[in-house]
Design a protein around this motif. Structure first.
Motif, PDB file in Angstrom:
ATOM      1  N   GLN A 161      49.313  51.555 -84.772  1.00 60.98           N
ATOM      2  CA  GLN A 161      47.889  51.261 -83.846  1.00 60.98           C
ATOM      3  C   GLN A 161      47.374  50.035 -84.242  1.00 60.98           C
ATOM      4  O   GLN A 161      47.614  49.228 -84.852  1.00 60.98           O
ATOM      5  CB  GLN A 161      46.615  52.371 -84.604  1.00 60.98           C
ATOM      6  CG  GLN A 161      45.480  52.279 -83.926  1.00 60.98           C
ATOM      7  CD  GLN A 161      44.265  53.194 -84.330  1.00 60.98           C
ATOM      8  OE1 GLN A 161      43.691  53.286 -83.280  1.00 60.98           O
ATOM      9  NE2 GLN A 161      44.579  53.964 -85.324  1.00 60.98           N
ATOM     10  N   GLN A 206      39.575  52.776 -82.144  1.00 59.94           N
ATOM     11  CA  GLN A 206      40.427  53.499 -83.164  1.00 59.94           C
ATOM     12  C   GLN A 206      40.913  54.878 -82.415  1.00 59.94           C
ATOM     13  O   GLN A 206      40.020  55.672 -81.905  1.00 59.94           O
ATOM     14  CB  GLN A 206      39.526  53.794 -84.267  1.00 59.94           C
ATOM     15  CG  GLN A 206      40.360  54.709 -85.443  1.00 59.94           C
ATOM     16  CD  GLN A 206      39.742  54.479 -86.859  1.00 59.94           C
ATOM     17  OE1 GLN A 206      38.839  53.856 -87.084  1.00 59.94           O
ATOM     18  NE2 GLN A 206      40.491  55.273 -87.772  1.00 59.94           N
ATOM     19  N   TRP A 248      44.210  48.001 -83.555  1.00 62.17           N
ATOM     20  CA  TRP A 248      42.770  48.045 -83.510  1.00 62.17           C
ATOM     21  C   TRP A 248      41.825  47.117 -82.594  1.00 62.17           C
ATOM     22  O   TRP A 248      41.044  47.300 -81.899  1.00 62.17           O
ATOM     23  CB  TRP A 248      41.836  47.944 -84.921  1.00 62.17           C
ATOM     24  CG  TRP A 248      42.362  49.042 -85.739  1.00 62.17           C
ATOM     25  CD1 TRP A 248      42.239  50.552 -85.408  1.00 62.17           C
ATOM     26  CD2 TRP A 248      42.769  49.337 -87.295  1.00 62.17           C
ATOM     27  NE1 TRP A 248      42.414  51.241 -86.560  1.00 62.17           N
ATOM     28  CE2 TRP A 248      42.709  50.532 -87.628  1.00 62.17           C
ATOM     29  CE3 TRP A 248      42.702  48.282 -87.929  1.00 62.17           C
ATOM     30  CZ2 TRP A 248      43.185  50.949 -88.923  1.00 62.17           C
ATOM     31  CZ3 TRP A 248      42.976  48.349 -89.359  1.00 62.17           C
ATOM     32  CH2 TRP A 248      43.277  49.707 -89.911  1.00 62.17           C
ATOM     33  N   PHE A 265      47.596  54.351 -88.259  1.00 61.94           N
ATOM     34  CA  PHE A 265      46.908  52.867 -88.937  1.00 61.94           C
ATOM     35  C   PHE A 265      48.216  52.100 -88.225  1.00 61.94           C
ATOM     36  O   PHE A 265      49.337  52.571 -87.675  1.00 61.94           O
ATOM     37  CB  PHE A 265      47.358  53.102 -90.622  1.00 61.94           C
ATOM     38  CG  PHE A 265      46.494  53.983 -91.074  1.00 61.94           C
ATOM     39  CD1 PHE A 265      44.958  53.750 -91.468  1.00 61.94           C
ATOM     40  CD2 PHE A 265      46.698  55.371 -91.406  1.00 61.94           C
ATOM     41  CE1 PHE A 265      44.154  54.562 -92.041  1.00 61.94           C
ATOM     42  CE2 PHE A 265      45.913  56.197 -92.034  1.00 61.94           C
ATOM     43  CZ  PHE A 265      44.456  55.824 -92.202  1.00 61.94           C
TER      44      PHE A 265
END
Length: 165
Positions: free
Chosen positions: A126, A110, A128, A122
């Motif tokens: 991104q 994150q 994860w 988010f």
């Protein structure tokens, strides 16, 4: 399976494996509980462990005297490496990447910006699982300190990168 411990006629025999200095019975072996312990657990200790109880002259328990347990040793992520890909020029696109060499299960990543102001990201910017953060159409106010946290059930570790636009 590899035999680790044997209890027979009041004697405990420890097989010659790399586990020998780290393993033993949890309770005195005269009790019905024959749980074992493993000290200084290592990732390679993961695997299937089998308990076999053999009762002398008992032919009725054949096939019913085996217990099996799977052991998965979790490993916290090691310190990840943060990198910048692309040219941080106004209007350009860059990708921040974060990769941890170890971790079981595979860590999730994150990204967040911590300075000069806090900002979280988010999907789809991104990812994860891959540890990437895509910043598009850079502007001067996107500059700052970006921190990546790699985390799994066993722990977490972080790295940071300064983005100068």
């Amino acid at each position: 399976p590899v035999q680790i411990l044997t209890y027979l006629d009041g004697m405990v025999k420890v097989e010659e494996t790399e586990l020998k200095p780290r393993v033993g019975f949890l309770y005195q072996v005269l009790t019905p509980n024959i749980s074992v312990f493993i000290n200084a657990t290592q990732e390679r200790d993961s695997g299937q462990y089998m308990c076999t109880v053999n009762v002398v002259d008992d032919v009725t328990s054949t096939g019913k005297n085996v217990g099996v347990i799977n052991l998965t040793v979790l490993v916290p992520p090691d310190t990840p490496a943060c990198q910048l890909q692309g040219s941080p020029i106004v209007g350009a696109n860059v990708t921040l990447s974060c990769v941890s060499g170890k971790g079981k299960p595979s860590p999730m990543y994150q990204w967040k910006r911590t300075a000069p102001t806090s900002q979280v990201f988010f999907p789809p910017a991104q990812d994860w699982a891959k540890g990437t953060l895509k910043l598009t159409n850079l502007s001067l106010d996107m500059a700052g300190l970006y921190v990546c946290v790699a985390e799994n059930r066993a722990g977490s570790a972080q790295c940071s990168i300064v983005l100068e636009v």
